[in-house]
Write an enzyme that holds these catalytic residues in place. Sequence first.
Site, PDB file in Angstrom:
ATOM      1  N   GLU A 262      34.567  30.383  27.458  1.00  0.00           N
ATOM      2  CA  GLU A 262      33.354  31.143  27.759  1.00  0.00           C
ATOM      3  C   GLU A 262      32.117  30.260  27.841  1.00  0.00           C
ATOM      4  OE1 GLU A 262      33.478  33.878  28.959  1.00  0.00           O
ATOM      5  OE2 GLU A 262      35.364  34.745  28.280  1.00  0.00           O
TER       6      GLU A 262
ATOM      7  N   ALA B 256      32.874  42.303  32.729  1.00  0.00           N
ATOM      8  CA  ALA B 256      33.991  42.142  33.655  1.00  0.00           C
ATOM      9  C   ALA B 256      35.080  41.361  32.937  1.00  0.00           C
ATOM     10  CB  ALA B 256      33.552  41.417  34.925  1.00  0.00           C
ATOM     11  N   MET B 257      36.260  41.269  33.564  1.00  0.00           N
ATOM     12  CA  MET B 257      37.390  40.583  32.952  1.00  0.00           C
ATOM     13  C   MET B 257      38.143  39.787  34.002  1.00  0.00           C
ATOM     14  SD  MET B 257      39.017  39.842  30.299  1.00  0.00           S
ATOM     15  CE  MET B 257      40.389  38.708  30.351  1.00  0.00           C
ATOM     16  N   GLU B 258      38.453  38.530  33.646  1.00  0.00           N
ATOM     17  CA  GLU B 258      38.969  37.557  34.597  1.00  0.00           C
ATOM     18  C   GLU B 258      40.478  37.572  34.760  1.00  0.00           C
ATOM     19  OE1 GLU B 258      38.745  35.221  30.620  1.00  0.00           O
ATOM     20  OE2 GLU B 258      37.598  36.788  31.626  1.00  0.00           O
ATOM     21  N   ASN B 259      41.141  38.703  34.533  1.00  0.00           N
ATOM     22  CA  ASN B 259      42.596  38.772  34.657  1.00  0.00           C
ATOM     23  C   ASN B 259      43.078  38.022  35.897  1.00  0.00           C
ATOM     24  OD1 ASN B 259      42.474  40.962  32.589  1.00  0.00           O
ATOM     25  ND2 ASN B 259      41.609  42.100  34.314  1.00  0.00           N
TER      26      ASN B 259
ATOM     27  N   HIS C 112      36.478  31.444  36.003  1.00  0.00           N
ATOM     28  CA  HIS C 112      37.474  31.490  34.936  1.00  0.00           C
ATOM     29  C   HIS C 112      38.878  31.170  35.455  1.00  0.00           C
ATOM     30  CE1 HIS C 112      35.891  32.469  31.082  1.00  0.00           C
ATOM     31  NE2 HIS C 112      35.324  33.625  31.425  1.00  0.00           N
TER      32      HIS C 112
ATOM     33  N   HIS D 264      31.063  34.067  37.581  1.00  0.00           N
ATOM     34  CA  HIS D 264      31.612  33.755  36.260  1.00  0.00           C
ATOM     35  C   HIS D 264      33.102  34.084  36.190  1.00  0.00           C
ATOM     36  CE1 HIS D 264      31.382  33.432  31.789  1.00  0.00           C
ATOM     37  NE2 HIS D 264      32.352  34.335  31.858  1.00  0.00           N
ATOM     38  N   GLU D 265      33.464  35.293  36.604  1.00  0.00           N
ATOM     39  CA  GLU D 265      34.870  35.687  36.500  1.00  0.00           C
ATOM     40  C   GLU D 265      35.739  34.877  37.463  1.00  0.00           C
ATOM     41  OE1 GLU D 265      35.343  37.328  33.946  1.00  0.00           O
ATOM     42  OE2 GLU D 265      33.300  38.027  33.669  1.00  0.00           O
TER      43      GLU D 265
ATOM     44  N   GLU E 122      41.814  41.648  26.816  1.00  0.00           N
ATOM     45  CA  GLU E 122      41.140  40.676  25.973  1.00  0.00           C
ATOM     46  C   GLU E 122      40.276  41.420  24.955  1.00  0.00           C
ATOM     47  OE1 GLU E 122      38.320  36.669  26.175  1.00  0.00           O
ATOM     48  OE2 GLU E 122      38.730  37.780  28.010  1.00  0.00           O
TER      49      GLU E 122
END
Length: 883
Positions: free
Chosen positions: A328, A270-273, A309, A305-306, A129
């Site tokens: 977001e 962080a990233m919600e993959n 998502h 949060h992640e 992202e």
Amino acid sequence: MLETKPSKAPPTIYLKNYQAPDYYIETIDLHFELGEKHTTVHSRLALSRHSKADSPSLVLNGEELELLSIKQDGQVLSKKNYYQDSESLTLLQVPDCFTLEIETRIYPQDNTTLSGLYTSSGNFCTQCEAEGFRRITYFLDRPDVMARYTTTIVADEKKYPILLSNGNLIAQGKWDTGRHFAKWQDPFPKPSYLFALVASDLARIEDEFITLSGRKIQLHMYVQPHNQDQCDHAMASLKRAMAWDEQVYGREYDLDIYMIVAVDDFNMGAMENKGLNIFNSKYVLAKPETATDTDYENIEAVIAHEYFHNWSGNRVTCRDWFQLSLKEGFTVFRDQQFSADQGSSAVKRIQVVNHLRSYQFREDAGPMAHPIRPESYVEINNFYTLTIYEKGAEVVRMLYRLLGTEGFRKGTDLYFKRHDGQAVTTDDFVQALEDANNTDFSQFRLWYSQAGTPELRISRIYDPEMSTYTLKVKQTCPPTPEQPHKAPFHIPLAIGLLDAEGRDLPLRLAGEAEAITGTRVLELRQAEETFVFQDIPCKPVPSLLRGFSAPVKLYLGLSNEEYCFLLVHDKDHFNRWEAGQQLAIKILLGLVEDHQQGKPLILDPAFTNTIEKILAGDESDQAFVAQILTLPSEHYLAEFMTVIDPEAAYKARRFLQRGLAEALHSTFTTTYESLAGTSPYHSSPEEIGRRKLRNICLEYLMTLDGPDIKSRCLQQFNESDNMTDVIAALSSLADTESSERKIALQAFYNQWKNDSLVMDKWLSLQALSRRQDTLTIVKKLTQHPAFKLTNPNKVRALIGAFCQGNPVRFHDPSGEGYRFLRDYILKLDPLNPQIAARLASTFNLWRRYDQNRQIIMKEQLEHIVNSPRISKDVYEITTKALG
């Protein structure tokens, strides 16, 4: 996708030009051969036309790729059938349905941008992202192209025993060459920005979660082996978040496994993959000796949060990047709700608003001001902003307040049901809330399309003969270049009126049959409106914008006495705190003016008495008391200055701190001593509150700079069993000219020099010091082994902390801070444009300062813009700043 020019004028992308893709990708099979020098990626795409476009060509996105081969329906394409440029691959003749195979070579070990596939501490990981997937293979890299992914990873078994990707593991095995493979399949269609891959030699921590329907979910966290003892809090936070999302939103997790991987080098938090979240290690690792209470709270919030998502972002995603706040803003609101339910809801709301007003309001007033659904961008990475996230969350919060808990839940249930598996817009989100509640939010949609912070100016009239109280409200919003005229917003204004004893009066508007006791919400829709309350027996004290019911600036003109009254009596905890903040702002602005005019600074005795009452009172929420005792930041104080004067703001705030410490020395000392803790450390809300209050007392006492308090501070540093109290003591010592400072900083370094995250704290404390020689210290630290220019955490901890968190030293009239920042922006830009651009935004408000500072800051911006081949990221920020 337009080609980016090598000149200084990259193209602007506009929302109004959005067009659905000509082709969709039904499935993608990826095969990665990971190597120590390079990686080969083979992709097999099943494409089908979904438009009647006349052009027979297909344009795929791709950056920094070495193209090895292309096959269309099994046939190798010659170069006459396609062409490449720096950002795309164009196939000249393609049928309506076909299979495309592409082989590319990439160099993850050299990828310092940390976008796409790269290495961190010897491990392979991804960040796709917003547009990182195009750095892995040629693709329709846009969020409205959703495909089902099957991913095979091949790597050296000894070096990379762990091979992970999205979805479920469907096959794994070994090859004779010492390599092994793992094959993953994600059953849910997703956009390319949610793709993830990890190949590593990490330790795995396992747990499980049982859903409300009885399904068992495997929970796996991957960290470096020596960090295994720092995952308990993150795992517990994850399980709480999963249970909360089921209870509050009815959202159950959909895969059989949920994985988190912690990496040291990461541009974001962080990233919600899908199914495989990749985290900055600072938002996973925690134990009392190395993590502060704030770290614990942040980890809980980011983990939640992640996870949230998974539905608000993954199962329902964005049609295009202009809709970024769709996922977001909504998800930040959800994580704020969650955090409020875990501890003090009042303190959480105060922290959120404090951050919003100190930083997002500045963004709204600067050259990068944009609506939460922007109309254009040059580089999408520049729009991961506080406006998109924090203001976006406030807009969702207003919808929640207008609909109520039950109505909002009905709306979100319909939203998830209607759009599951789709890429949608903010309008689709609002439409679902409208349809579920049979209401009309047409005017409310202006929050998505108009930039800037609305302002409410309120006048009040009490008529003792008629027993009426009148509020006249006028709303405006400052013009921006793109939007010189703003239409009135739909604004929920939560209010209460207090009698002489501090009780909420019953509120009945003219024409209403019954009164409402307590907080009621007025819905503002016009530029000017009048509200007349009946049967008000005495002149009340107004408590307006309770809970910060809308992200606006409120101008009410209360007296100091009224602020003191609200600070002591208001039943709304947020407004109690707000009364103290606004009273402190009035006092501080007066001190600023006196300093500028060379007058002696004098402490306000009424404010001192009020603070003493709060400090010695019986409020049970000690974290809330600590918030009241925390004076407005220099950043927030600057919001009230026509011309920002960093030195005057610092000296006024420091004088008020020291004056309160002198006047209330005994009370601060008694409170500090009474709140001494006992081992072992606990992260409960009560213990966090105790430490917050104790350490704010220490902060006040340390402004007196006496040998006794320095000794006590050093004692806390030496004897504490937790990082919260250690950092509180070290932070106060870092500001001093003392032997204790040197002793403590060296001892801290000696103990923690091998812990990268703790060293970030050590760097930041020195960068935030208000000492005269701070810039000299920061420059030396850029050469220290603890600092690494290619690691975003290090850059934020040292350079970011100094330039963005230490206004009085960064804005030194000499301009040395500005030149220092310029040099590091230019050093970083070739390595990591995203981080360089975020640093460049520090100059955004240069026009708000005095002429001397303006001239020097403008010179630095012009120097950056005129440098050869700056990135799109930095170009957009600096040219908009210059106007």
